[in-house]
Design an enzyme around this catalytic site. Structure first.
Site: not given
Ligand SMILES: Cc1cc2nc3c(=O)[nH]c(=O)nc-3n(C[C@H](O)[C@H](O)[C@H](O)COP(=O)(O)OP(=O)(O)OC[C@H]3O[C@@H](n4cnc5c(N)ncnc54)[C@H](O)[C@@H]3O)c2cc1C
Ligand SMILES: NC(=O)c1ccc[n+]([C@@H]2O[C@H](COP(=O)([O-])OP(=O)(O)OC[C@H]3O[C@@H](n4cnc5c(N)ncnc54)[C@H](O)[C@@H]3O)[C@@H](O)[C@H]2O)c1
Length: 477
Positions: A37, A185-186, A275, A277-278, A459
């Site tokens: 969409a 604070s994610g 901010a 979350g979703r 190394h």
């Protein structure tokens, strides 16, 4: 393909999850259509991983070039470092168009039909698409839902898209506020604190829980606080919720106690990034036409094989992946699930091993992890009766980190003392997002730390930080 259907597979949503599934479906010989969409590439490409990493790359350079103390230690002096905000924003925008174009081309090149419009189920094995030229009915042997997620905005917070906004707008970098409050604070809060402070903004970071970066292993969170927060222009408000946020000039934020909800402080700032979350984009998908109910948090319920569940039982030929089913909201988790769902569609049963999927915050320095934190590993050990070992190695003992003058950092490997199997690995330090892959592969293949300790690492490289941890782990013989 069965002649009874238009397609073997119709995918709703062309984010990274849907795209990954489509590519694998073609490889497996399935006639495939994908319905989108909005923009091909979804959140990750257009409003997530890609533009945020472009902003982090540019702002990270500004931070580095302004760190005269660090440069001087390498024998370098630079004059004034300046940047053009719009040019940095354009770097992100141009990268988005390039990757979006590449993804679209990959779909058409492979013969996948891309149908632009809103897709929804219209009963079992049927999808109706509302296109610009009317609705189109498609039939498919299998249907895969990969509709993703959108930002969650807690009640009481008012967005205007200019002074109070989510990551969708922040990524455009339309302006640089002098003082910005970031709620949460994610990952997003942390990455944007890195961007804004590098470009000269002052940040107030507000976190509802009683510690910053609550999902990180406690040792890593401690160092993250020391290197990503304390030395920067960041003020923190922990154990506080943003009860109300009113846009304008200034933006007014009422902070409250998370338990009593009583207002404890009022902030007046130039801007506010939400901010917190979703949430899944799972409304108006026609799920009722097949009798499927969303779970309590709005996710599509699925089983371990990614089949959509109706009253706890799989609905035949209906699958869901990615942020819309919410097991792990990461781009590479969504595309891995896409591949696994297609394997299951092809009757080759497969599950996703979530413990082996790494995650990273692309701050400077980066933070990464895979598997369990130490407290979670100890809890599991108590339940199952085994002993946990944890080894820590520091970047300051690594030759490459010393040569780079980037010595802040820690790698921590958590393992079973009886089998040597890795339960979790956590890294903060230069290139942590790349370094974690070795531990992720070891978890996926159940390789013991004892076996890993015999593997030869180049190394001098940063990979020796993990090498040293594997060598120091003590496993029962
Ligand atoms: C600021 C930010 C930074 C991020 N950075 C990272 C990172 O560095 N690494 C990482 O791993 N993850 C990152 N993520 C998370 C990542 O973007 C998501 O986990 C990922 O995009 C999920 O993919 P998806 O395919 O499930 O959904 P999405 O990418 O959200 O795609 C879903 C698509 O479906 C379409 N759609 C929805 N409903 C319909 C419908 N009914 N009909 C047709 N089309 C529909 C949407 O338009 C969208 O294009 C970040 C997220 C944000 C917000
Ligand atoms: N590098 C990456 O992989 C990356 C980068 C960005 C985003 N993402 C994905 O995007 C998703 C969303 O990221 P995010 O950072 O918004 O979510 P998150 O879930 O990582 O963090 C949200 C934080 O906000 C806090 N919070 C919630 N409501 C609050 C309130 N009212 N007041 C104060 N604090 C509050 C929570 O306690 C939590 O710590 C994540 O699931 C992540 O997987 C990933």
């Amino acid at each position: 393909m069965s002649q009874a259907f238009d397609y073997d597979l119709v995918i709703i949503g062309a984010g990274v999850g849907g795209h990954g599934a489509a590519l694998h479906a073609v490889k497996c010989g399935l006639k495939t259509a994908i319905v989108e969409a909005g923009d091909i590439g979804g959140t990750c490409v257009n409003r997530g991983c890609i533009p945020s990493k472009a902003l982090l790359a540019a702002s990270g350079r500004v931070r580095e070039l302004r760190n005269t103390h660090h440069l001087k230690s390498l024998g370098i002096q630079v004059g004034d470092v300046s940047f053009e905000r719009q040019a940095i924003a354009d770097h992100a925008k141009d990268l988005v168009s390039k990757i979006q174009g590449d993804m679209s081309n990959s779909l058409t090149r492979l013969g996948i039909d891309v149908i632009k419009g809103w897709g929804k189920l219209a009963g079992e094995q049927k999808v109706v698409v509302e296109t610009a030229s009317g609705s189109q009915m498609l039939t498919a042997k299998d249907v895969l839902l990969s509709t993703g997620s959108v930002p969650f905005v807690p009640p009481g917070i008012e967005l205007d898209g200019k002074t109070v906004f989510t990551s969708d707008e922040a990524l455009k970098l339309d302006w640089l506020p002098q003082w910005i409050a970031i709620i949460g604070s994610g990952y997003i809060g942390l990455e944007f604190s890195d961007i804004y402070t590098a470009l000269g903004s002052e940040v107030t970071l507000i976190e509802a829980l009683d510690r910053l970066m609550p999902t990180f292993d406690p040792d890593i969170a401690k160092i993250a606080q020391r290197v990503l927060i304390n030395p920067r222009d960041i003020e923190t408000k922990v154990g506080a919720i943003a009860k109300t946020v009113k846009p304008g000039s200034p933006v007014v934020i009422e902070l409250a106690d998370p338990k009593t909800k009583e207002v404890s402080e009022v902030l007046e700032v130039d801007a506010c990034l939400v901010a917190t979350g979703r949430i899944p984009a799972t409304q108006n998908l026609g799920l009722e036409s097949v009798g499927v109910e969303l779970d309590r948090r709005g996710f599509i319920p699925t089983d371990a094989y990614l089949a959509v569940l109706r009253n706890g039982e799989p609905v035949p030929h209906l699958w869901a992946i990615g942020d819309a089913m919410g097991k792990m909201m990461l781009a590479h988790a969504a595309s891995a699930q896409g591949v696994v769902a297609v394997e299951n569609i092809c009757d080759r049963p497969r599950e996703v091993n979530y413990l082996s999927i790494p995650a990273a915050a692309f701050t400077h320095p980066e933070v990464s992890f895979v598997g369990l934190t130490e407290p979670a590993a100890k809890e599991l050990a108590e339940q199952q009766g085994f002993q946990v070992g944890a080894v820590r190695t520091y970047f300051k003992g690594n030759s490459k980190a010393l040569a780079e003058g980037e010595v802040e950092g820690l790698a921590k490997v958590i393992y079973r003392k009886d089998t040597g199997e890795i339960l979790g690995a956590h890294i903060i330090g230069l290139h942590a997002s790349d370094l974690i892959q070795e531990a992720a592969n070891a978890i996926a293949q159940k390789t013991s730390v004892a076996d890993l300790s015999f593997m030869v690492h180049t190394h001098p490289t940063l990979s020796e930080v993990l090498d040293e941890a594997f060598k120091r782990a003590e496993v029962a013989h």
